[in-house]
Design a protein around this motif. Structure first.
Motif, mmCIF file in Angstrom:
data_model
loop_
_atom_site.group_PDB
_atom_site.id
_atom_site.type_symbol
_atom_site.label_atom_id
_atom_site.label_comp_id
_atom_site.label_asym_id
_atom_site.label_seq_id
_atom_site.Cartn_x
_atom_site.Cartn_y
_atom_site.Cartn_z
ATOM 1 N N PRO A 58 27.510 4.193 35.909
ATOM 2 C CA PRO A 58 27.510 4.369 34.451
ATOM 3 C C PRO A 58 26.106 4.674 33.948
ATOM 4 O O PRO A 58 25.110 4.381 34.612
ATOM 5 C CB PRO A 58 28.011 3.017 33.930
ATOM 6 C CG PRO A 58 27.734 2.048 35.037
ATOM 7 C CD PRO A 58 27.856 2.827 36.306
ATOM 8 N N GLU A 59 25.995 5.226 32.779
ATOM 9 C CA GLU A 59 24.727 5.680 32.220
ATOM 10 C C GLU A 59 23.679 4.579 32.176
ATOM 11 O O GLU A 59 22.489 4.814 32.421
ATOM 12 C CB GLU A 59 24.958 6.234 30.807
ATOM 13 C CG GLU A 59 23.693 6.732 30.118
ATOM 14 C CD GLU A 59 23.015 7.873 30.869
ATOM 15 O OE1 GLU A 59 21.779 7.975 30.774
ATOM 16 O OE2 GLU A 59 23.725 8.646 31.535
ATOM 17 N N GLU A 60 24.109 3.361 31.885
ATOM 18 C CA GLU A 60 23.143 2.266 31.729
ATOM 19 C C GLU A 60 22.579 1.763 33.074
ATOM 20 O O GLU A 60 21.589 1.017 33.091
ATOM 21 C CB GLU A 60 23.777 1.101 30.976
ATOM 22 C CG GLU A 60 24.970 0.459 31.665
ATOM 23 C CD GLU A 60 26.293 1.105 31.280
ATOM 24 O OE1 GLU A 60 27.347 0.501 31.504
ATOM 25 O OE2 GLU A 60 26.253 2.251 30.738
ATOM 26 N N SER A 61 23.175 2.162 34.186
ATOM 27 C CA SER A 61 22.717 1.675 35.503
ATOM 28 C C SER A 61 21.606 2.568 36.049
ATOM 29 O O SER A 61 21.706 3.128 37.150
ATOM 30 C CB SER A 61 23.894 1.619 36.477
ATOM 31 O OG SER A 61 24.891 0.746 36.027
ATOM 32 N N LYS A 62 20.535 2.671 35.305
ATOM 33 C CA LYS A 62 19.469 3.600 35.673
ATOM 34 C C LYS A 62 18.676 3.140 36.894
ATOM 35 O O LYS A 62 18.290 3.945 37.737
ATOM 36 C CB LYS A 62 18.533 3.811 34.483
ATOM 37 C CG LYS A 62 19.196 4.559 33.333
ATOM 38 C CD LYS A 62 18.243 4.796 32.180
ATOM 39 C CE LYS A 62 18.945 5.594 31.078
ATOM 40 N NZ LYS A 62 18.044 5.833 29.922
ATOM 41 N N ARG B 165 20.642 3.931 39.903
ATOM 42 C CA ARG B 165 20.694 5.375 40.144
ATOM 43 C C ARG B 165 19.397 5.849 40.797
ATOM 44 O O ARG B 165 19.406 6.650 41.735
ATOM 45 C CB ARG B 165 20.944 6.142 38.841
ATOM 46 C CG ARG B 165 20.983 7.667 39.058
ATOM 47 C CD ARG B 165 21.321 8.443 37.806
ATOM 48 N NE ARG B 165 22.700 8.222 37.410
ATOM 49 C CZ ARG B 165 23.075 7.454 36.382
ATOM 50 N NH1 ARG B 165 22.162 6.862 35.636
ATOM 51 N NH2 ARG B 165 24.346 7.304 36.092
ATOM 52 N N GLN C 206 14.092 13.376 40.833
ATOM 53 C CA GLN C 206 15.013 12.731 39.891
ATOM 54 C C GLN C 206 14.774 11.223 39.845
ATOM 55 O O GLN C 206 14.781 10.611 38.781
ATOM 56 C CB GLN C 206 16.455 13.014 40.309
ATOM 57 C CG GLN C 206 16.901 14.454 40.154
ATOM 58 C CD GLN C 206 18.298 14.671 40.704
ATOM 59 O OE1 GLN C 206 19.247 13.984 40.324
ATOM 60 N NE2 GLN C 206 18.437 15.619 41.629
ATOM 61 N N ILE D 286 13.335 8.666 36.505
ATOM 62 C CA ILE D 286 13.973 7.411 36.074
ATOM 63 C C ILE D 286 13.002 6.241 36.190
ATOM 64 O O ILE D 286 12.912 5.399 35.284
ATOM 65 C CB ILE D 286 15.242 7.137 36.900
ATOM 66 C CG1 ILE D 286 16.269 8.264 36.698
ATOM 67 C CG2 ILE D 286 15.850 5.788 36.515
ATOM 68 C CD1 ILE D 286 17.463 8.188 37.625
ATOM 69 N N GLU E 195 10.704 6.365 33.306
ATOM 70 C CA GLU E 195 11.399 6.000 32.068
ATOM 71 C C GLU E 195 11.575 4.491 31.960
ATOM 72 O O GLU E 195 11.444 3.911 30.874
ATOM 73 C CB GLU E 195 12.770 6.697 32.045
ATOM 74 C CG GLU E 195 13.586 6.414 30.802
ATOM 75 C CD GLU E 195 14.966 7.063 30.852
ATOM 76 O OE1 GLU E 195 15.849 6.629 30.098
ATOM 77 O OE2 GLU E 195 15.152 7.992 31.667
#
Length: 488
Positions: free
Chosen positions: A170-174, A177, A203, A207, A210
């Motif tokens: 999911p998007e929040e699992s940066k 990832r 990539q 992250i 960020e």
């Protein structure tokens, strides 16, 4: 006019082995495998490697796994044709990944039981089934399968599973990832698939930045640098290394600092700045010696030797190489041993002892081929060619050079391609075939311009001289042809 003897052989530093110096695996508690130590018994007799049953308990204890797990490790190594000489290092690698895998699967008892029984095909199928039918658990199942592939030394397949896992998060699992992308890149990096690895590292880096993950950012910057180094793009590699060093010092990561100092030193060595390289290597070796990191210390001793060799101090260079070789053999570091044997050969060649040089090169080549060190294999093939060239056996020299050139192009090693192209050109020149020599010498100079090779200006002059001689030959041929036509 001299040929080039390549002391490199990989993408990390002058020693060019898959030692801890160079790439750093980006791990978190989730995948490190610091969990339970398992014990037990298994029904195993003497295996392919001649290990008797009574030795299994000792080996299992050494690697903190069950005897049945150890039996499956031997089966994997047989399937992957792991050579006897690489037995210990591969056992350690598989055992580490195995424990990380068991820690990952956690409460999935069916998969865990299949793994402990050595039925990896069944475990893979169970995890695939979870991924198909339980979307929330799919990412974890794919990540588990990635670790399962690493246990079996299937790095390309592991990388594919890591990427599947990253795509399903999911998007929040940066953070996860970034880890999965980095793990995919790292596995591709292990098998020299640099083109595929680089965008995944990049990539992951975005992250990390960020999220403000300075440790992860520093590790990934270092690993990206090593891909550019393998390609011979030293300027870009140095840019990433300097950023990584700044982060390591900022957060107090001594191991990261030592690694990055070594890799920066290797860049300065490649550029011919030996004083700067020696200072940085000495700082790095002090860090790893204090930490008791034998593999890293052995690599750095090897690197320091190459600076003394470049200065013509062969006795001191050989002293450092012999220390490095002892450490490599003591800890079972086959990559380091292959590199050091290659570089010892360089000393003997420089002293004119071609028989001793060839003996050490042949030992190095066998090791590098056994462990799949493609860049190292290419370097050693190039170096063997130079022994035959010095003996006047140009046909054999060219045979080895063509093999070396093929490997350099295959893995995108611009520095290695430059070295070997230059040597092919010189070999043809020595035979008087300037027409064949010129394209190879021209290609070498072109690559040297791209990577900032320290011999660029000298080699440009050599190329210009060859072109002038070639024009003279062609003019003379044209004149003779014209006279022949007019005489008819």
């Amino acid at each position: 006019m001299s040929s080039h003897f390549d002391s490199k052989g990989g993408g990390q530093n002058i020693a060019q082995g898959e030692n801890a110096i160079g790439r750093q695996e980006n791990v978190t508690q989730e995948v490190r495998g610091d969990g339970c130590i398992f014990s037990g018994t298994g029904d195993v007799t003497v295996n392919k490697y001649g290990v008797p049953y009574e030795a299994y308990g000792e080996l299992a204890g050494k690697h903190a796994v069950t005897e049945s797990a150890l039996a499956s490790f031997f089966k994997i190594m047989e399937e992957q044709q792991v050579p006897l000489n690489d037995l210990d290092s591969k056992l350690r690698e598989i055992a580490t990944d195995y424990k990380a895998l068991l820690a990952r699967v956690g409460d999935d008892q069916a998969a865990k039981q299949a793994i402990e029984a050595g039925d990896y095909a069944k475990a893979e199928g169970l995890l695939e089934d979870i991924a198909r039918h339980h979307s929330l658990a799919a990412a974890k199942a794919y990540a588990d399968n990635a670790k399962l592939q690493e246990v079996q030394l299937r790095y390309a397949k592991a990388a594919a599973y890591w990427q599947k896992a990253a795509a399903l998060l999911p998007e929040e699992s940066k953070k996860e990832r970034s880890l999965y992308l980095h793990s995919a890149a790292y596995d591709l990096d292990r098998i020299a698939k640099y083109k595929e690895a680089l965008p995944l590292y990049e990539q992951s880096l975005v992250i990390d930045q960020e999220l403000g993950d300075r440790q992860g950012e520093g590790t990934t910057l270092n690993n990206i640098s090593q891909i550019y180094d393998a390609r011979g793009d030293y300027t870009t590699a140095l840019k990433y290394l300097e950023q990584s060093l700044s982060i390591s010092r900022e957060i107090g990561d001594k191991a990261g600092e030592g690694t990055t100092l070594s890799n920066i030193a290797a860049i300065h060595y490649s550029k011919g700045d030996y004083d700067k390289a020696l200072s940085l290597f000495e700082q790095s070796v002090a860090i790893f010696h204090e930490a008791g990191s034998k593999a890293e210390e052995g690599t750095l001793l090897n690197n320091i030797s190459q600076i003394y060799k470049a200065r013509g101090d062969y006795a001191t260079a050989l002293k450092y190489l012999e220390q490095s070789l002892r450490i490599s053999r003591e800890i079972g570091d086959k990559a380091g041993e292959g590199t050091t044997l290659n570089n010892i050969a360089g000393i003997y060649r420089a002293q004119g002892d071609y028989a001793a040089a060839l003996k050490h090169l042949e030992q190095s080549l066998r090791i590098r081929q056994e462990i799949g060190d493609k860049a190292g294999e290419g370097a050693t093939l190039n170096n063997i060619s130079q022994i035959y060239d010095a003996r006047g056996d140009y046909a054999t020299a060219l045979k080895y050079l063509e093999q070396s050139l093929s490997i350099s192009r295959e893995i995108g090693d611009k520095a290695g391609e430059a070295v070997t192209s230059w040597n092919i050109g010189l070999t043809y020149k020595e035979q008087g075939n300037l027409a064949k020599a010129e394209p190879y010498l021209s290609r070498a100079v072109q690559l040297e311009e791209e990577i900032g090779h320290p011999d660029l200006e000298k080699d440009r002059k050599t190329l210009a001289a060859v072109r002038a001689l070639l024009r003279g030959q062609q003019s003379g041929l044209f004149a003779r042809l014209l006279q022949s036509m007019l005489g008819r």
